[in-house]
Design a protein around this motif. Structure first.
Motif, short mmCIF file in Angstrom:
data_model
loop_
_atom_site.label_atom_id
_atom_site.label_comp_id
_atom_site.label_asym_id
_atom_site.label_seq_id
_atom_site.Cartn_x
_atom_site.Cartn_y
_atom_site.Cartn_z
N TYR A 1 0.80 -1.23 0.00
CA TYR A 1 0.00 0.00 0.00
C TYR A 1 0.83 1.27 0.00
O TYR A 1 0.29 2.37 -0.06
CB TYR A 1 -0.96 -0.01 1.20
N GLY A 2 2.17 1.12 0.10
CA GLY A 2 3.04 2.28 -0.01
C GLY A 2 3.37 2.98 1.29
O GLY A 2 4.24 3.84 1.32
N ALA B 1 -7.10 -0.29 4.16
CA ALA B 1 -6.54 -1.64 4.12
C ALA B 1 -5.44 -1.82 5.17
O ALA B 1 -5.27 -2.91 5.73
CB ALA B 1 -6.00 -1.98 2.73
N VAL B 2 -4.69 -0.76 5.43
CA VAL B 2 -3.65 -0.82 6.46
C VAL B 2 -4.31 -0.91 7.83
O VAL B 2 -3.89 -1.69 8.70
CB VAL B 2 -2.71 0.40 6.37
N ASN B 3 -5.35 -0.13 8.03
CA ASN B 3 -6.10 -0.19 9.28
C ASN B 3 -6.66 -1.59 9.50
O ASN B 3 -6.59 -2.15 10.60
CB ASN B 3 -7.22 0.84 9.28
N TYR B 4 -7.21 -2.19 8.43
CA TYR B 4 -7.73 -3.56 8.51
C TYR B 4 -6.60 -4.53 8.85
O TYR B 4 -6.76 -5.41 9.71
CB TYR B 4 -8.38 -3.93 7.17
N ALA C 1 -13.59 -8.06 -2.48
CA ALA C 1 -13.25 -7.23 -1.32
C ALA C 1 -12.11 -6.32 -1.75
O ALA C 1 -10.96 -6.74 -1.86
CB ALA C 1 -12.83 -8.10 -0.14
N MET C 2 -12.43 -5.06 -2.03
CA MET C 2 -11.41 -4.11 -2.46
C MET C 2 -10.43 -3.82 -1.32
O MET C 2 -10.79 -3.87 -0.15
CB MET C 2 -12.06 -2.81 -2.94
N ARG C 3 -9.21 -3.49 -1.69
CA ARG C 3 -8.20 -3.06 -0.71
C ARG C 3 -7.90 -1.58 -0.86
O ARG C 3 -7.16 -1.04 -0.06
CB ARG C 3 -6.90 -3.84 -0.92
N MET C 4 -8.44 -0.94 -1.87
CA MET C 4 -8.17 0.48 -2.16
C MET C 4 -6.67 0.69 -2.36
O MET C 4 -6.09 1.65 -1.88
CB MET C 4 -8.70 1.38 -1.03
N GLY C 5 -6.06 -0.23 -3.08
CA GLY C 5 -4.61 -0.26 -3.21
C GLY C 5 -4.03 0.49 -4.38
O GLY C 5 -2.89 0.22 -4.78
N GLY C 6 -4.77 1.41 -4.98
CA GLY C 6 -4.22 2.28 -6.02
C GLY C 6 -3.62 1.52 -7.19
O GLY C 6 -4.29 0.70 -7.82
N PRO C 7 -2.34 1.77 -7.53
CA PRO C 7 -1.74 1.15 -8.72
C PRO C 7 -1.78 -0.37 -8.70
O PRO C 7 -2.13 -1.00 -9.71
CB PRO C 7 -0.29 1.67 -8.67
N ARG C 8 -1.40 -0.98 -7.58
CA ARG C 8 -1.44 -2.45 -7.51
C ARG C 8 -2.88 -2.94 -7.70
O ARG C 8 -3.11 -3.97 -8.33
CB ARG C 8 -0.90 -2.95 -6.18
N GLU C 9 -3.83 -2.22 -7.12
CA GLU C 9 -5.22 -2.64 -7.25
C GLU C 9 -5.70 -2.56 -8.69
O GLU C 9 -6.46 -3.41 -9.16
CB GLU C 9 -6.11 -1.78 -6.34
N ALA C 10 -5.25 -1.54 -9.42
CA ALA C 10 -5.63 -1.42 -10.82
C ALA C 10 -5.15 -2.62 -11.62
O ALA C 10 -5.88 -3.18 -12.46
CB ALA C 10 -5.05 -0.13 -11.41
#
Length: 570
Positions: free
Chosen positions: A133-134, A142-145, A263-272
């Motif tokens: 997540y950077g 996602a980090v909080n999770y 279940a999205m992680r909201m991980g930006g570039p990796r998520e894309a």
């Protein structure tokens, strides 16, 4: 188990047991160690079993996990950007050993799959957060999770599915990858552009998706996430009703809607990158990728977690290897002089651009203000108004927090009476002592038990809020993370107003009617908040009250004025 050759995309992994295997697995499952899957794990296992996560054949081994963290690839070199792991508690992990089989159940106890346990390890969660997540910043959902909800031990191994998780909603819209590929083949859809979304769609979204499909001479798949999204997002039931309305705005037989249980992680570039792999498995040839695709918003310093085009750049680097083409999202704006939407780059100097941000849409919904037809469709707005009525018609929780003796219960009682005088909505007081007596009498005062007690209060308050009432809560609630979980739980249903009753420790000790502080000072009460256990003060409460310089009546009046200023009472 076998691989299925499909007309679109690569091979799909099939992890569902054959009829021959099923008989033995069903009888064996009852004798194995059993793990109840969390919501996120249930989403993950559905996409493992239905082939959406091909080529994965189970939860990742430690070597695959580490390779994904370091290189965005599985240990065999296959491109895969997101760790898919089965996180469990330390207690459960101690009961199972490598070589065992583990039964995986849904929340109702139905056996979904059996895990053939090949790996068990304790991850470095800070490393995972920073590499995936950077940043190890808990402002990232996602980090909080990862830090506060995920188990501390990971299990890896192949899974054998007994059945897919059952859904009672929108059955006609829930397609597996194989089913969707078969539909595309039957309809002759050779090129399919997928649109990923976790929000309602408005006119700008319709315009950009229509243009994207037209430019590619392709059909369009609206493929919204209906698993887990970002806390605070509009529920998927409301969104799907909006999507069904917006389908009418496309030419017939060009566009379809199907739901993705991700279940999205909201991980930006990796998520894309991950979204592209998943859409390839579902038979799509193109994916629309927007500005800050799957970004979680601001970090703890108030800056965006990812650059606006980081996701597009990463996917562009890998689209040839993946075999799915990226369609860059062009921001669409409404141009007054032309009375139509245009890509922002095409707007000529001097033209009047109209736009409404997501924040402004929420404000207009909350205050019952007009949302213009140029921005959205009337039937979409109507659905959103049902889900998000004006604030003065919503339920709301007023959550007091502060040290023992700060005055929380006194102010809460005064507020309850004033709200009852006003009428219009039912009012419930969830006082800390009363909840202890009626809801949590079996709990002690360890940190774990205090957290359970606060989460129970939060759950009851969320149900009251969901049904349009006022919930007034007055626990100590000393821990920041637990209060965050309560806020997220309640804000899905309505309003949440945190009030920090910030009376000093010295004043609380001076008022100590029950003699609790004195006993804590003598060591006779262990883990007492403010003495032998910390109180983590809220950083940004909606309201801050020190009862040294105001009476209970005045404090309650301040809360009423805050509720009025926020639009919760008229």
């Amino acid at each position: 188990m076998s691989n299925l050759n499909a007309p679109h995309g690569g091979e799909l992994v099939d992890l569902i047991a054959s009829e021959q295997q099923l008989e033995g697995l069903k009888s064996e499952a009852g004798n194995l160690a059993s793990w109840d899957l969390s919501h996120r794990q249930l989403c993950d296992i559905e996409l493992l079993l239905n082939g959406g996560f091909s080529p994965l054949n189970g939860f990742m081994t430690e070597s695959d996990y580490q390779s994904v963290l370091d290189n965005m690839r599985l240990a065999d070199g296959t491109l895969w950007p997101m760790p898919i792991t089965l996180d469990v508690s330390e207690d459960f992990a101690a009961k199972v050993a490598v070589g065992d089989k583990v039964t995986l159940r849904d929340p109702e106890g139905v056996v979904i799959a059996v895990l053939e346990l090949s790996d068990k390890w304790v991850p470095n969660k800070t490393e995972e957060a920073e590499k995936v997540y950077g940043a190890a910043d808990e402002a990232h959902p996602a980090v909080n999770y990862l830090f506060h909800k995920a188990g501390n031990v990971y299990l890896g191994g192949k899974v054998i599915g007994l059945e897919l998780p059952n859904h009672y909603d929108y059955k006609a819209l829930r397609d597996t990858p194989a089913e969707l590929r078969a539909k595309f083949a039957k309809w002759g859809w050779r090129k399919v552009v997928a649109f990923q979304t976790r929000n309602p769609m408005h006119r700008a979204h319709q315009e950009l998706t229509f243009r994207a499909a037209r430019e590619q001479e392709a059909n369009l798949l609206i493929h919204p996430v209906v698993g887990m999204t970002k806390p605070g997002d509009i529920d998927h039931y409301s969104r799907v009703r909006c999507y069904e309305h917006i389908l009418n705005q496309y030419p017939e037989q060009t566009t379809m809607l199907s739901l993705l249980p991700l279940a999205m992680r909201m991980g930006g570039p990796r998520e894309a990158l991950w979204h592209a792999i998943i859409r390839k498995n579902y038979g799509c040839t193109h994916l629309i990728v927007g500005r800050d695709h799957a970004g979680p918003g601001k970090n703890s310093q108030g800056e965006d977690f990812y650059g606006p085009y980081d996701a597009q750049e990463l996917l562009q680097q890998h689209e040839e290897e993946l075999g799915i083409k990226m369609v860059p999202f062009q921001m669409m704006v409404y141009v007054k002089e032309k009375a139509e939407y245009m890509p922002i780059d095409d707007v000529e100097e001097g033209m009047t651009v109209l736009n409404i941000s997501g924040t402004e849409v929420r404000r207009r919904l909350q205050e019952g203000l007009e949302i213009p037809d140029w921005f959205s469709y009337p039937d979409v707005v109507e659905e959103l108004r049902k889900t998000k009525p004006p604030r003065h018609k919503q339920g709301v929780t007023v959550f007091f927090t502060g040290l023992s003796g700060a005055g929380k219960s006194t102010i809460a009682n005064a507020l309850m009476v004033k709200l009852l005088e006003m009428g219009g909505r039912p009012v419930t007081l969830l006082d800390g002592d009363l909840v202890r007596k009626h809801l949590s009498s079996e709990l002690g005062f360890s940190k774990e038990h205090r957290n359970i007690n606060i989460l129970r209060i939060g759950y009851v308050a969320s149900e009251i809020t969901k049904n349009g009432g006022f919930a007034i809560c007055a626990p100590i609630a000393p821990y920041k993370q637990t209060r965050r979980e309560v806020r997220e739980m309640i804000e899905e249903q309505g309003g949440f107003v945190e009030v920090h009753v910030a009376t000093s420790l010295e004043e609380c000790e001076r008022r100590d009617r029950k003699g609790l502080y004195a006993l804590a000072r003598e060591g006779k009460i262990k883990e007492f908040t403010g003495i032998s256990d910390p109180y983590e003060a809220p950083e940004t409460p909606e309201l801050y009250i020190d009862t040294v310089d105001c009476t209970p009546d005045e404090a309650a009046q301040r809360v009423l004025l805050k509720l009025e200023s926020m639009g919760f009472i008229k």
